[in-house]
Design a protein around this motif. Sequence first.
Motif, PDB file in Angstrom:
ATOM      1  N   VAL A   1       7.305 -54.503  -7.818  1.00  0.00           N
ATOM      2  CA  VAL A   1       6.659 -54.915  -6.715  1.00  0.00           C
ATOM      3  C   VAL A   1       5.156 -54.844  -6.889  1.00  0.00           C
ATOM      4  CG1 VAL A   1       6.693 -55.184  -4.317  1.00  0.00           C
ATOM      5  CG2 VAL A   1       8.754 -54.609  -5.276  1.00  0.00           C
TER       6      VAL A   1
ATOM      7  N   LEU B   1      12.195 -51.553  -2.391  1.00  0.00           N
ATOM      8  CA  LEU B   1      13.098 -52.560  -1.917  1.00  0.00           C
ATOM      9  C   LEU B   1      14.083 -52.366  -0.976  1.00  0.00           C
ATOM     10  CD1 LEU B   1      13.802 -54.367  -5.431  1.00  0.00           C
ATOM     11  CD2 LEU B   1      12.286 -55.141  -3.688  1.00  0.00           C
TER      12      LEU B   1
ATOM     13  N   SER C   1      19.626 -50.377  -4.361  1.00  0.00           N
ATOM     14  CA  SER C   1      18.107 -50.318  -4.866  1.00  0.00           C
ATOM     15  C   SER C   1      17.854 -48.628  -4.940  1.00  0.00           C
ATOM     16  CB  SER C   1      17.213 -50.892  -3.981  1.00  0.00           C
ATOM     17  OG  SER C   1      16.002 -50.357  -4.520  1.00  0.00           O
TER      18      SER C   1
ATOM     19  N   ARG D   1      17.391 -53.023   1.345  1.00  0.00           N
ATOM     20  CA  ARG D   1      18.360 -53.937   1.386  1.00  0.00           C
ATOM     21  C   ARG D   1      18.733 -54.421   2.888  1.00  0.00           C
ATOM     22  NH1 ARG D   1      24.056 -52.219  -0.821  1.00  0.00           N
ATOM     23  NH2 ARG D   1      24.322 -51.254   1.149  1.00  0.00           N
TER      24      ARG D   1
ATOM     25  N   ASP E   1      11.526 -61.563  -1.094  1.00  0.00           N
ATOM     26  CA  ASP E   1      13.138 -61.409  -0.935  1.00  0.00           C
ATOM     27  C   ASP E   1      13.432 -61.482  -2.399  1.00  0.00           C
ATOM     28  OD1 ASP E   1      13.175 -60.695   1.917  1.00  0.00           O
ATOM     29  OD2 ASP E   1      13.328 -62.728   2.226  1.00  0.00           O
TER      30      ASP E   1
ATOM     31  N   PHE F   1      17.426 -58.126  -0.804  1.00  0.00           N
ATOM     32  CA  PHE F   1      16.574 -56.947  -0.621  1.00  0.00           C
ATOM     33  C   PHE F   1      14.933 -57.533  -0.185  1.00  0.00           C
ATOM     34  CE2 PHE F   1      19.727 -55.703  -3.496  1.00  0.00           C
ATOM     35  CZ  PHE F   1      20.067 -54.590  -3.246  1.00  0.00           C
ATOM     36  N   HIS F   2      14.261 -56.763   0.464  1.00  0.00           N
ATOM     37  CA  HIS F   2      13.062 -57.276   0.959  1.00  0.00           C
ATOM     38  C   HIS F   2      11.885 -56.275   0.162  1.00  0.00           C
ATOM     39  CE1 HIS F   2      10.163 -59.121   3.452  1.00  0.00           C
ATOM     40  NE2 HIS F   2       9.458 -57.904   3.713  1.00  0.00           N
ATOM     41  N   ALA F   3      10.825 -56.651  -0.488  1.00  0.00           N
ATOM     42  CA  ALA F   3      10.045 -56.013  -1.238  1.00  0.00           C
ATOM     43  C   ALA F   3       8.942 -55.340  -0.009  1.00  0.00           C
ATOM     44  CB  ALA F   3       9.142 -56.991  -2.026  1.00  0.00           C
TER      45      ALA F   3
ATOM     46  N   THR G   1       4.863 -58.100  -2.643  1.00  0.00           N
ATOM     47  CA  THR G   1       5.166 -57.557  -1.498  1.00  0.00           C
ATOM     48  C   THR G   1       5.443 -58.502  -0.448  1.00  0.00           C
ATOM     49  OG1 THR G   1       3.815 -55.766  -1.876  1.00  0.00           O
ATOM     50  CG2 THR G   1       4.324 -55.934   0.438  1.00  0.00           C
TER      51      THR G   1
END
Length: 133
Positions: free
Chosen positions: A132, A78, A73, A80, A51, A95-97, A48
Amino acid sequence: MKAVPLTAALALTALAVCAPVSEATPSVRAGRVTLTNADNGHPVTVHTGDDVQVNLTGSHEAGLTYSWSVPVSDAAVLHRTAGSTTPRGDATARFHAERAGIAVLSAQRHCRAEPGHLCPLVVTPWKVRVEVK
């Protein structure tokens, strides 16, 4: 104790820190994982707050350009934060978790023909399962 010139010390430090990365292994930096064409089908684990950068490379041969769609996604796990394509067929996305869970990143490669050429009727998928934690 022997003195080592600063440039030599930096070069030795860079060699110790920067080990070569296999093309089929995601490139991992603190908080960021980079995926490429070679990572298709390989599972990836991130944390978490990390990126995930996706860099897909298109190709051109015999009047045909094989272009990637912007990676997406299928889950809110995730999010974007960026995505684009180039005329050469490349595609990138970041993407960011957001939270723990499973997401699948995917893109499709399709053909664009120049005048006088015909494309095969094939779409090539690219998928990576991301866990994640």
